[in-house]
Write a protein that holds these residues in place. Structure first.
Motif, PDB file in Angstrom:
ATOM      1  N   ARG A  63       0.824  -1.209   0.000  1.00  0.00           N
ATOM      2  CA  ARG A  63       0.000   0.000   0.000  1.00  0.00           C
ATOM      3  C   ARG A  63       0.863   1.266   0.000  1.00  0.00           C
ATOM      4  N   PHE A  64       2.179   1.109   0.213  1.00  0.00           N
ATOM      5  CA  PHE A  64       3.073   2.246   0.395  1.00  0.00           C
ATOM      6  C   PHE A  64       4.090   2.356  -0.735  1.00  0.00           C
ATOM      7  N   TYR A  65       4.419   3.605  -1.076  1.00  0.00           N
ATOM      8  CA  TYR A  65       5.540   3.857  -1.972  1.00  0.00           C
ATOM      9  C   TYR A  65       6.192   5.166  -1.556  1.00  0.00           C
ATOM     10  N   TYR A  66       7.520   5.186  -1.662  1.00  0.00           N
ATOM     11  CA  TYR A  66       8.285   6.311  -1.127  1.00  0.00           C
ATOM     12  C   TYR A  66       9.277   6.869  -2.133  1.00  0.00           C
ATOM     13  N   ALA A  67       9.327   8.195  -2.171  1.00  0.00           N
ATOM     14  CA  ALA A  67      10.308   8.887  -3.004  1.00  0.00           C
ATOM     15  C   ALA A  67      11.674   8.830  -2.328  1.00  0.00           C
ATOM     16  N   HIS A  68      12.683   8.800  -3.160  1.00  0.00           N
ATOM     17  CA  HIS A  68      14.095   8.920  -2.802  1.00  0.00           C
ATOM     18  C   HIS A  68      14.735   7.612  -2.371  1.00  0.00           C
ATOM     19  N   CYS A  69      14.573   7.188  -1.137  1.00  0.00           N
ATOM     20  CA  CYS A  69      15.181   5.941  -0.643  1.00  0.00           C
ATOM     21  C   CYS A  69      16.665   5.876  -1.000  1.00  0.00           C
ATOM     22  N   PRO A  91      16.064  11.432  -9.553  1.00  0.00           N
ATOM     23  CA  PRO A  91      17.482  11.767  -9.663  1.00  0.00           C
ATOM     24  C   PRO A  91      17.809  13.251  -9.806  1.00  0.00           C
ATOM     25  N   ILE A  92      17.022  14.016 -10.532  1.00  0.00           N
ATOM     26  CA  ILE A  92      17.354  15.437 -10.691  1.00  0.00           C
ATOM     27  C   ILE A  92      17.242  16.149  -9.349  1.00  0.00           C
ATOM     28  N   SER A  93      16.182  15.900  -8.623  1.00  0.00           N
ATOM     29  CA  SER A  93      16.016  16.498  -7.304  1.00  0.00           C
ATOM     30  C   SER A  93      17.176  16.118  -6.395  1.00  0.00           C
ATOM     31  N   ASN A  94      17.512  14.823  -6.384  1.00  0.00           N
ATOM     32  CA  ASN A  94      18.590  14.366  -5.512  1.00  0.00           C
ATOM     33  C   ASN A  94      19.940  14.957  -5.889  1.00  0.00           C
ATOM     34  N   MET A  95      20.165  15.153  -7.175  1.00  0.00           N
ATOM     35  CA  MET A  95      21.408  15.790  -7.609  1.00  0.00           C
ATOM     36  C   MET A  95      21.386  17.276  -7.255  1.00  0.00           C
ATOM     37  N   TYR A  96      20.256  17.910  -7.456  1.00  0.00           N
ATOM     38  CA  TYR A  96      20.100  19.328  -7.144  1.00  0.00           C
ATOM     39  C   TYR A  96      20.374  19.588  -5.664  1.00  0.00           C
ATOM     40  N   VAL A 104      18.934   2.014  -7.565  1.00  0.00           N
ATOM     41  CA  VAL A 104      17.956   1.279  -8.365  1.00  0.00           C
ATOM     42  C   VAL A 104      18.466  -0.112  -8.750  1.00  0.00           C
ATOM     43  N   ARG A 105      19.662  -0.214  -9.275  1.00  0.00           N
ATOM     44  CA  ARG A 105      20.203  -1.520  -9.684  1.00  0.00           C
ATOM     45  C   ARG A 105      20.249  -2.478  -8.503  1.00  0.00           C
ATOM     46  N   ASN A 106      20.754  -2.019  -7.355  1.00  0.00           N
ATOM     47  CA  ASN A 106      20.836  -2.878  -6.167  1.00  0.00           C
ATOM     48  C   ASN A 106      19.448  -3.302  -5.700  1.00  0.00           C
ATOM     49  N   MET A 107      18.491  -2.392  -5.794  1.00  0.00           N
ATOM     50  CA  MET A 107      17.121  -2.726  -5.401  1.00  0.00           C
ATOM     51  C   MET A 107      16.539  -3.782  -6.332  1.00  0.00           C
ATOM     52  N   MET A 108      16.748  -3.607  -7.620  1.00  0.00           N
ATOM     53  CA  MET A 108      16.249  -4.592  -8.577  1.00  0.00           C
ATOM     54  C   MET A 108      16.867  -5.959  -8.304  1.00  0.00           C
ATOM     55  N   ASP A 109      18.176  -5.971  -8.091  1.00  0.00           N
ATOM     56  CA  ASP A 109      18.871  -7.232  -7.818  1.00  0.00           C
ATOM     57  C   ASP A 109      18.377  -7.901  -6.542  1.00  0.00           C
ATOM     58  N   ALA A 110      17.934  -7.100  -5.566  1.00  0.00           N
ATOM     59  CA  ALA A 110      17.453  -7.626  -4.286  1.00  0.00           C
ATOM     60  C   ALA A 110      15.981  -8.025  -4.333  1.00  0.00           C
ATOM     61  N   GLY A 111      15.300  -7.705  -5.421  1.00  0.00           N
ATOM     62  CA  GLY A 111      13.907  -8.119  -5.559  1.00  0.00           C
ATOM     63  C   GLY A 111      12.871  -7.042  -5.291  1.00  0.00           C
ATOM     64  N   VAL A 112      13.276  -5.785  -5.194  1.00  0.00           N
ATOM     65  CA  VAL A 112      12.281  -4.712  -5.082  1.00  0.00           C
ATOM     66  C   VAL A 112      11.600  -4.624  -6.443  1.00  0.00           C
ATOM     67  N   GLU A 113      10.317  -4.879  -6.489  1.00  0.00           N
ATOM     68  CA  GLU A 113       9.615  -5.003  -7.765  1.00  0.00           C
ATOM     69  C   GLU A 113       8.951  -3.721  -8.241  1.00  0.00           C
ATOM     70  N   ARG A 114       8.593  -2.838  -7.335  1.00  0.00           N
ATOM     71  CA  ARG A 114       7.894  -1.611  -7.725  1.00  0.00           C
ATOM     72  C   ARG A 114       8.854  -0.426  -7.584  1.00  0.00           C
ATOM     73  N   ILE A 115       9.522  -0.102  -8.679  1.00  0.00           N
ATOM     74  CA  ILE A 115      10.439   1.038  -8.710  1.00  0.00           C
ATOM     75  C   ILE A 115       9.987   1.961  -9.825  1.00  0.00           C
ATOM     76  N   GLY A 116       9.748   3.192  -9.472  1.00  0.00           N
ATOM     77  CA  GLY A 116       9.281   4.166 -10.448  1.00  0.00           C
ATOM     78  C   GLY A 116      10.232   5.339 -10.556  1.00  0.00           C
ATOM     79  N   LEU A 117       9.867   6.258 -11.420  1.00  0.00           N
ATOM     80  CA  LEU A 117      10.651   7.458 -11.660  1.00  0.00           C
ATOM     81  C   LEU A 117       9.755   8.658 -11.438  1.00  0.00           C
ATOM     82  N   GLU A 133      14.006  13.875 -16.671  1.00  0.00           N
ATOM     83  CA  GLU A 133      14.241  12.952 -15.555  1.00  0.00           C
ATOM     84  C   GLU A 133      14.680  11.588 -16.066  1.00  0.00           C
ATOM     85  N   MET A 134      14.026  11.112 -17.135  1.00  0.00           N
ATOM     86  CA  MET A 134      14.413   9.821 -17.719  1.00  0.00           C
ATOM     87  C   MET A 134      15.837   9.867 -18.244  1.00  0.00           C
TER      88      MET A 134
END
Length: 155
Positions: A63-69, A91-96, A104-117, A133-134
Motif C-alpha cells: 500500500r506504500f511507496y516512497y520517493a528517494h530511498c 534523480p534530478i532532485s537528488n542531484m540538485y 535502483v540496480r541494487n534494489m532490482m537485484d534484491a527483488g524490489v519489484e515496484r520502482i518508479g521514476l 528525468e528519464m
C-alpha cells in the motif's frame, strides 16, 4: 471543534493515516531516507535506520511507496523487497540537493519489484520534466554501474 494535526502525537497521525488508507483502499506516498540528516536523526532518536523505523510503525508494504530511498544499507533494501514497498527515484532532485542517488540496480537485484521514476517537486527539480528525468536517470545509471547498468534488455 476538531483538533489540529499539531495536537496529535506522531504515532496517532500514523495510525490514522493507515486506517484511512485501508478504509478507502488508497495508496500512501511519502519520502523515505532522502537525506543523511534524516538517517542520522532516526539513528540517534530511535536507534535504527529510517526503513526500520517505518517497518516498526507498519508503514511498509504494497500500500506504500516512497520517493528517494537513498540512504539505505543492504538490510534496508532487503526489507523493502520483502514487504513489497514501492520506491520512486527522483534523480534530478537528488542531484540538485546533493543528497545522493537511489540504488535502483541494487534494489532490482534484491527483488524490489515496484520502482518508479518521479520528478519530486518544483522546489527541487526546477522543471518537473519527465523526459529530462528519464535522461538523467539513464545517464546516472550508466555512470554508477558502467557495464552492469540497467538497460531495456536486462530489466
Amino acid at each position: 471543534m476538531e483538533p489540529s494535526i499539531a495536537q496529535y502525537d506522531a504515532e496517532e497521525v500514523l495510525r490514522s493515516t493507515i486506517e484511512f488508507a485501508e478504509k478507502y483502499d488508497v495508496m500512501v506516498h511519502g519520502h523515505l531516507a532522502e537525506s543523511k540528516s534524516e538517517y542520522d536523526f532516526t539513528m540517534e532518536q530511535f536507534g535504527c535506520s529510517p526503513v526500520e523505523w517505518f517497518r516498526r510503525n507498519n508503514l511498509l508494504g504494497d500500500r506504500f511507496y516512497y520517493a528517494h530511498c537513498i540512504h539505505l544499507d543492504e538490510q534496508d533494501i532487503k526489507v523493502l523487497a520483502e514487504t513489497g514497498t514501492g520506491v520512486v527515484s527522483c534523480p534530478i532532485s537528488n542531484m540538485y540537493l546533493s543528497s545522493g542517488s537511489c540504488q535502483v540496480r541494487n534494489m532490482m537485484d534484491a527483488g524490489v519489484e515496484r520502482i518508479g521514476l518521479g520528478v519530486d517537486g518544483a522546489a527541487s527539480s526546477n522543471s518537473s520534466n519527465m523526459m529530462g528525468e528519464m535522461r538523467v536517470a539513464y545517464l546516472l545509471n550508466r555512470l554508477t554501474h558502467e557495464e552492469n547498468a540497467c538497460t531495456s534488455e536486462n530489466i
